[in-house]
Design a protein around this motif. Structure first.
Motif, PDB file in Angstrom:
ATOM      1  N   SER A 255       0.823  -1.200   0.000  1.00 54.84           N
ATOM      2  CA  SER A 255       0.000   0.000   0.000  1.00 54.84           C
ATOM      3  C   SER A 255       0.863   1.259   0.000  1.00 54.84           C
ATOM      4  O   SER A 255       0.512   2.259  -0.621  1.00 54.84           O
ATOM      5  CB  SER A 255      -0.988  -0.008   1.170  1.00 54.84           C
ATOM      6  OG  SER A 255      -0.333  -0.250   2.366  1.00 54.84           O
TER       7      SER A 255
ATOM      8  N   VAL B  96       1.907   1.730  -3.545  1.00 54.77           N
ATOM      9  CA  VAL B  96       0.821   2.267  -4.362  1.00 54.77           C
ATOM     10  C   VAL B  96       0.706   3.776  -4.161  1.00 54.77           C
ATOM     11  O   VAL B  96       0.609   4.543  -5.118  1.00 54.77           O
ATOM     12  CB  VAL B  96      -0.515   1.580  -4.015  1.00 54.77           C
ATOM     13  CG1 VAL B  96      -1.681   2.290  -4.680  1.00 54.77           C
ATOM     14  CG2 VAL B  96      -0.483   0.127  -4.441  1.00 54.77           C
TER      15      VAL B  96
ATOM     16  N   LEU C  39      -5.594  -0.679  -6.424  1.00 52.69           N
ATOM     17  CA  LEU C  39      -6.460  -0.753  -5.240  1.00 52.69           C
ATOM     18  C   LEU C  39      -7.130  -2.117  -5.155  1.00 52.69           C
ATOM     19  O   LEU C  39      -7.335  -2.656  -4.083  1.00 52.69           O
ATOM     20  CB  LEU C  39      -7.515   0.346  -5.295  1.00 52.69           C
ATOM     21  CG  LEU C  39      -7.017   1.759  -5.042  1.00 52.69           C
ATOM     22  CD1 LEU C  39      -8.134   2.745  -5.246  1.00 52.69           C
ATOM     23  CD2 LEU C  39      -6.461   1.894  -3.641  1.00 52.69           C
TER      24      LEU C  39
ATOM     25  N   LEU D  54      -5.133  -4.477  -3.458  1.00 52.40           N
ATOM     26  CA  LEU D  54      -5.050  -4.148  -2.042  1.00 52.40           C
ATOM     27  C   LEU D  54      -6.211  -4.745  -1.263  1.00 52.40           C
ATOM     28  O   LEU D  54      -6.103  -5.020  -0.075  1.00 52.40           O
ATOM     29  CB  LEU D  54      -5.020  -2.633  -1.867  1.00 52.40           C
ATOM     30  CG  LEU D  54      -4.681  -2.121  -0.484  1.00 52.40           C
ATOM     31  CD1 LEU D  54      -3.259  -2.474  -0.129  1.00 52.40           C
ATOM     32  CD2 LEU D  54      -4.878  -0.631  -0.423  1.00 52.40           C
ATOM     33  N   THR D  55      -7.326  -4.958  -1.939  1.00 52.06           N
ATOM     34  CA  THR D  55      -8.473  -5.526  -1.231  1.00 52.06           C
ATOM     35  C   THR D  55      -8.205  -6.980  -0.834  1.00 52.06           C
ATOM     36  O   THR D  55      -9.033  -7.581  -0.172  1.00 52.06           O
ATOM     37  CB  THR D  55      -9.751  -5.463  -2.061  1.00 52.06           C
ATOM     38  OG1 THR D  55      -9.561  -6.213  -3.251  1.00 52.06           O
ATOM     39  CG2 THR D  55     -10.128  -4.054  -2.401  1.00 52.06           C
ATOM     40  N   ALA D  56      -7.054  -7.528  -1.252  1.00 52.92           N
ATOM     41  CA  ALA D  56      -6.729  -8.900  -0.872  1.00 52.92           C
ATOM     42  C   ALA D  56      -6.648  -9.068   0.638  1.00 52.92           C
ATOM     43  O   ALA D  56      -6.886 -10.143   1.164  1.00 52.92           O
ATOM     44  CB  ALA D  56      -5.411  -9.331  -1.498  1.00 52.92           C
TER      45      ALA D  56
ATOM     46  N   MET E  68     -13.329  -2.979  -0.009  1.00 51.00           N
ATOM     47  CA  MET E  68     -13.874  -3.674  -1.176  1.00 51.00           C
ATOM     48  C   MET E  68     -14.987  -2.910  -1.876  1.00 51.00           C
ATOM     49  O   MET E  68     -14.976  -2.754  -3.096  1.00 51.00           O
ATOM     50  CB  MET E  68     -14.404  -5.036  -0.715  1.00 51.00           C
ATOM     51  CG  MET E  68     -14.848  -5.920  -1.829  1.00 51.00           C
ATOM     52  SD  MET E  68     -13.447  -6.630  -2.683  1.00 51.00           S
ATOM     53  CE  MET E  68     -14.116  -6.720  -4.325  1.00 51.00           C
TER      54      MET E  68
ATOM     55  N   SER F 103     -14.820  -1.495  -5.790  1.00 50.09           N
ATOM     56  CA  SER F 103     -15.656  -2.012  -6.871  1.00 50.09           C
ATOM     57  C   SER F 103     -16.618  -0.937  -7.370  1.00 50.09           C
ATOM     58  O   SER F 103     -17.020  -0.952  -8.525  1.00 50.09           O
ATOM     59  CB  SER F 103     -16.404  -3.269  -6.437  1.00 50.09           C
ATOM     60  OG  SER F 103     -17.201  -2.998  -5.327  1.00 50.09           O
TER      61      SER F 103
ATOM     62  N   MET G   7      -6.988   5.621   2.817  1.00 47.65           N
ATOM     63  CA  MET G   7      -6.067   4.517   2.730  1.00 47.65           C
ATOM     64  C   MET G   7      -4.755   4.849   3.444  1.00 47.65           C
ATOM     65  O   MET G   7      -4.174   4.010   4.127  1.00 47.65           O
ATOM     66  CB  MET G   7      -5.799   4.262   1.241  1.00 47.65           C
ATOM     67  CG  MET G   7      -4.788   3.202   0.972  1.00 47.65           C
ATOM     68  SD  MET G   7      -4.740   2.942  -0.795  1.00 47.65           S
ATOM     69  CE  MET G   7      -2.987   2.838  -1.037  1.00 47.65           C
TER      70      MET G   7
ATOM     71  N   THR H 281      -2.254   2.105   6.390  1.00 45.48           N
ATOM     72  CA  THR H 281      -1.397   1.207   5.613  1.00 45.48           C
ATOM     73  C   THR H 281      -0.999  -0.042   6.379  1.00 45.48           C
ATOM     74  O   THR H 281      -0.731  -1.066   5.792  1.00 45.48           O
ATOM     75  CB  THR H 281      -0.113   1.911   5.175  1.00 45.48           C
ATOM     76  OG1 THR H 281       0.389   2.633   6.288  1.00 45.48           O
ATOM     77  CG2 THR H 281      -0.368   2.841   4.023  1.00 45.48           C
TER      78      THR H 281
ATOM     79  N   TRP I  95     -14.518 -12.500   0.423  1.00 45.96           N
ATOM     80  CA  TRP I  95     -15.556 -11.486   0.375  1.00 45.96           C
ATOM     81  C   TRP I  95     -15.744 -11.019  -1.049  1.00 45.96           C
ATOM     82  O   TRP I  95     -14.884 -11.225  -1.907  1.00 45.96           O
ATOM     83  CB  TRP I  95     -15.178 -10.298   1.265  1.00 45.96           C
ATOM     84  CG  TRP I  95     -13.803  -9.817   0.996  1.00 45.96           C
ATOM     85  CD1 TRP I  95     -13.419  -8.981  -0.007  1.00 45.96           C
ATOM     86  CD2 TRP I  95     -12.624 -10.163   1.718  1.00 45.96           C
ATOM     87  NE1 TRP I  95     -12.074  -8.785   0.050  1.00 45.96           N
ATOM     88  CE2 TRP I  95     -11.556  -9.496   1.102  1.00 45.96           C
ATOM     89  CE3 TRP I  95     -12.372 -10.967   2.822  1.00 45.96           C
ATOM     90  CZ2 TRP I  95     -10.247  -9.615   1.546  1.00 45.96           C
ATOM     91  CZ3 TRP I  95     -11.064 -11.071   3.266  1.00 45.96           C
ATOM     92  CH2 TRP I  95     -10.026 -10.404   2.641  1.00 45.96           C
TER      93      TRP I  95
ATOM     94  N   SER J 125     -17.971  -7.856  -3.459  1.00 44.27           N
ATOM     95  CA  SER J 125     -18.947  -6.790  -3.591  1.00 44.27           C
ATOM     96  C   SER J 125     -19.146  -6.600  -5.073  1.00 44.27           C
ATOM     97  O   SER J 125     -18.205  -6.327  -5.797  1.00 44.27           O
ATOM     98  CB  SER J 125     -18.397  -5.513  -2.962  1.00 44.27           C
ATOM     99  OG  SER J 125     -19.188  -4.418  -3.343  1.00 44.27           O
TER     100      SER J 125
ATOM    101  N   VAL K  76     -20.872  -3.509   4.903  1.00 45.56           N
ATOM    102  CA  VAL K  76     -19.792  -2.672   4.424  1.00 45.56           C
ATOM    103  C   VAL K  76     -19.480  -2.951   2.947  1.00 45.56           C
ATOM    104  O   VAL K  76     -18.872  -2.148   2.261  1.00 45.56           O
ATOM    105  CB  VAL K  76     -18.555  -2.866   5.331  1.00 45.56           C
ATOM    106  CG1 VAL K  76     -17.919  -4.217   5.122  1.00 45.56           C
ATOM    107  CG2 VAL K  76     -17.555  -1.762   5.156  1.00 45.56           C
ATOM    108  N   MET K  77     -19.948  -4.097   2.448  1.00 49.48           N
ATOM    109  CA  MET K  77     -19.702  -4.465   1.054  1.00 49.48           C
ATOM    110  C   MET K  77     -20.706  -3.826   0.104  1.00 49.48           C
ATOM    111  O   MET K  77     -20.539  -3.873  -1.098  1.00 49.48           O
ATOM    112  CB  MET K  77     -19.825  -5.988   0.890  1.00 49.48           C
ATOM    113  CG  MET K  77     -18.788  -6.759   1.601  1.00 49.48           C
ATOM    114  SD  MET K  77     -17.219  -6.551   0.794  1.00 49.48           S
ATOM    115  CE  MET K  77     -16.142  -7.046   2.094  1.00 49.48           C
TER     116      MET K  77
END
Lengths: 404, 177
Positions: free
Chosen positions: A325, A328, A371, A374-376, A382, A386, B1, B5, B51, B53, B151-152
């Motif tokens: 991150s 990025v 990004l 990063l959601t991994a 998430m 998306s 973000m 981190t 997960w 979305s 949250v998704m």
């Protein structure tokens, strides 16, 4: 477009009929050829790929400037490298490894068969502190000249899903098992070829008494289209002979159960593999069999896998992507951004903005793609990611603001 | 973000080895084509393992339907994850629990009721009903405040966002020395 207009400007002005005036103006102020998206785009490897050797993308067509982005001052041409002894040594050791591995046999090129060129790729390997570890010369085949159906048939090699990796990590954590990691050296070179492939003699190692002969490959070289697949089939076969059972829903997951109900779980991601289980004896047996068969580096406890940092502690396991991150943020020039607590403003609306200022699609896609990875380890991001990715086709300022 | 981190997921040792799932949807969340968003989260050992979305591929006519579509895609994932876990030597005697915050959807998954607003629901989404009958999955009601999949599907207020993050097992990773 300029065909047949070899006349000089002066002459054109004298004899040109009035209706060509417009054309002439066009000619005088040549419009720069529109840059295609591909030309402008810098081919950069994703940060997490840095640890991997890829079978593709090693073509010569990659222009030098782009290659220089990630290989700093490593030589690009054989002529450059051969001048320094460190690279000559590196090439010697690569040729030695190839011979030891029984990769090829010298033969005449059968009529009608095609030979594939090979080239040297040089890379200075750094250790985790950024110091020079070793100089590595790799002989790669110019796989891009291979044609489907003629030189190769199947190229697909499965890789593990991140879901599976996380599932294994979580599962091992509940049981209190420790996950170990292995790295196979020169993995692709172990793959056995089912097709007949001939390569030319490498630069600097030509045989003067047999200049016409070629090498017939028995095992894969980097750069061949089928190299990843050959490797996967090879290791799969090895696992099956070792008594592992393959999971039918996830082809890179292998398990072995002993009579006493002990279990060993192995998951494979190209040349990285992780394994866990509840029996020390099985670990050791597995390790020694792998070392016997392949050239392995034992990385000990799983700590860094696919750009994901894994921290195994007495009371549980953490997975995170701190380094990724930060990379990025740096890449998109956002280190100085203010941090926010909530990734999205509640109630804020995002929609297709027809009038909005268009931003560079490529840049936007790069942001979204980074990004996405990063959601991994960040399920909380998430939704936002998306959401913005839906507008990848027509991004505007508005969306970029949201993306930040 | 930037501020987060060093956040990651924490899987607790000796935590519950029961796989549980949450599913949720946001009805007509897209202003352009009024498609809904479905989201699901799988939890194992106090941390999220899988997960998603996604914007739904079809336009739905009611909230129940949107929830139903979300639950169906979640159920597909359940089947896959159960198989993987089985391979890992994990036995799950009973059915996997899916938490859903819409009681009508749960009823719809149990009884083949057909009425005005649900009769058009496509066959493939009845996959869920099939699985419920077999006992592979079980839908259970849970309140919105415990709904980890929330949250998704929608932007949340800071306070609830932080709470959901906690629920998912996302927390600061202690510094490595």
């Amino acid at each position: 477009m300029n065909e047949g207009r070899t006349v000089t400007n002066g002459i054109v002005e004298e004899v040109a009929p009035p209706e060509t005036v417009n054309e002439r103006r066009l000619q005088r102020q040549p419009v720069a050829p529109p840059e295609t998206v591909n030309e402008r785009r810098l081919r950069r490897q994703p940060v997490w790929m840095n640890n991997y050797d890829v079978g593709e993308g090693l073509s010569e067509e990659e222009n030098e400037a782009n290659v220089a982005l990630f290989t700093s001052d490593d030589p690009f041409y054989f002529e450059e490298a051969v001048k320094s002894s460190k690279w000559r040594e590196a090439m010697d050791s690569e040729i030695k490894a190839i011979k030891k591995n029984k990769t090829w046999v010298l033969t005449d090129l059968p009529a009608g068969a095609k030979k594939i060129g090979v080239k040297w790729v040089y890379k200075t390997k750094l250790n985790e502190h950024g110091d020079i570890d070793k100089y590595k010369a790799r002989l790669v085949a110019k796989g891009y000249v291979q044609q489907h159906g003629i030189d190769y048939t199947e190229v697909f090699a499965p890789v593990a899903r991140l879901d599976t990796i996380r599932l294994i990590v979580a599962f091992a954590a509940t049981k209190g098992w420790i996950i170990y990691q292995f790295d196979v050296k020169s993995a692709f070179l172990h793959g056995e070829l089912s097709e007949e492939v001939y390569v030319e003699q490498p630069r600097g190692y030509e045989l003067y008494d047999h200049p016409q002969k070629v090498y017939k490959l028995k095992k894969a070289l980097y750069g061949l289209k089928q190299a990843p697949r050959a490797w996967f089939s090879r290791i799969e076969a090895h696992f099956l002979t070792e008594g592992f059972e393959k999971c039918h829903n996830e082809h890179t997951l292998f398990t072995k159960t002993s009579k006493e109900g002990k279990i060993l779980i192995v998951s494979l991601y190209v040349d990285d593999l992780i394994f866990t289980g509840n029996d020390e004896a099985m670990f050791n047996e597995f390790k020694s069999s792998m070392v016997r068969e392949f050239d392995m580096t034992d990385l000990g406890k799983m700590r860094y896998f696919l750009g994901i940092e894994i921290l195994q502690m007495a009371d549980g396991t953490y997975i995170s992507q701190r380094k990724y991150s930060l990379d990025v943020l740096k890449r998109f020039g956002m280190e100085e951004s203010n941090s926010v607590k909530n990734p999205i403003v509640p109630g804020g609306k995002v929609f297709k903005d027809q009038e909005g200022v268009k931003v560079d699609t490529t840049f936007f896609k790069q942001v979204v793609g980074s990004l996405m990875y990063l959601t991994a380890t960040r399920p909380d991001l998430m939704f936002v990611v998306s959401l913005i990715s839906r507008y990848a086709a027509q991004p505007t300022e508005l969306h970029l603001q949201v993306a930040k | 973000m930037k501020g987060t981190t060093n956040f990651g997921i924490f899987y607790k040792k000796g935590g519950s080895d029961e796989l549980i799932a949450f599913t949720d949807s946001d009805y007509a969340g897209d202003l352009e084509d009024r498609k809904s968003t479905s989201g699901y989260v799988f939890m194992l050992s106090s941390g999220a393992v899988s997960w998603s979305s996604k914007k739904q591929p079809v336009v739905t006519l009611s909230t129940i339907e949107a929830e139903f579509v979300a639950a169906a895609s979640c159920a597909c994932q359940v089947v896959w994850m159960r198989r993987i876990l089985e391979k890992l030597g994990h036995s799950h005697g009973n059915s996997t629990t899916i938490f859903c915050d819409n009681s009508s959807t749960i009823k719809l998954s149990k009884n083949p009721v057909m009425h005005g607003r649900s009769k058009h629901i496509d066959v493939r989404f009845h996959f869920l009903r099939d699985l419920t009958k077999e006992g592979t999955v079980e839908l259970i009601y849970c309140g919105t405040q415990d709904q980890a999949a929330d949250v998704m599907t929608k932007p949340l207020k800071l306070e609830s966002f932080l709470k959901m993050r906690e629920l998912l097992g996302v927390r600061e990773v202690p510094a490595v020395n």
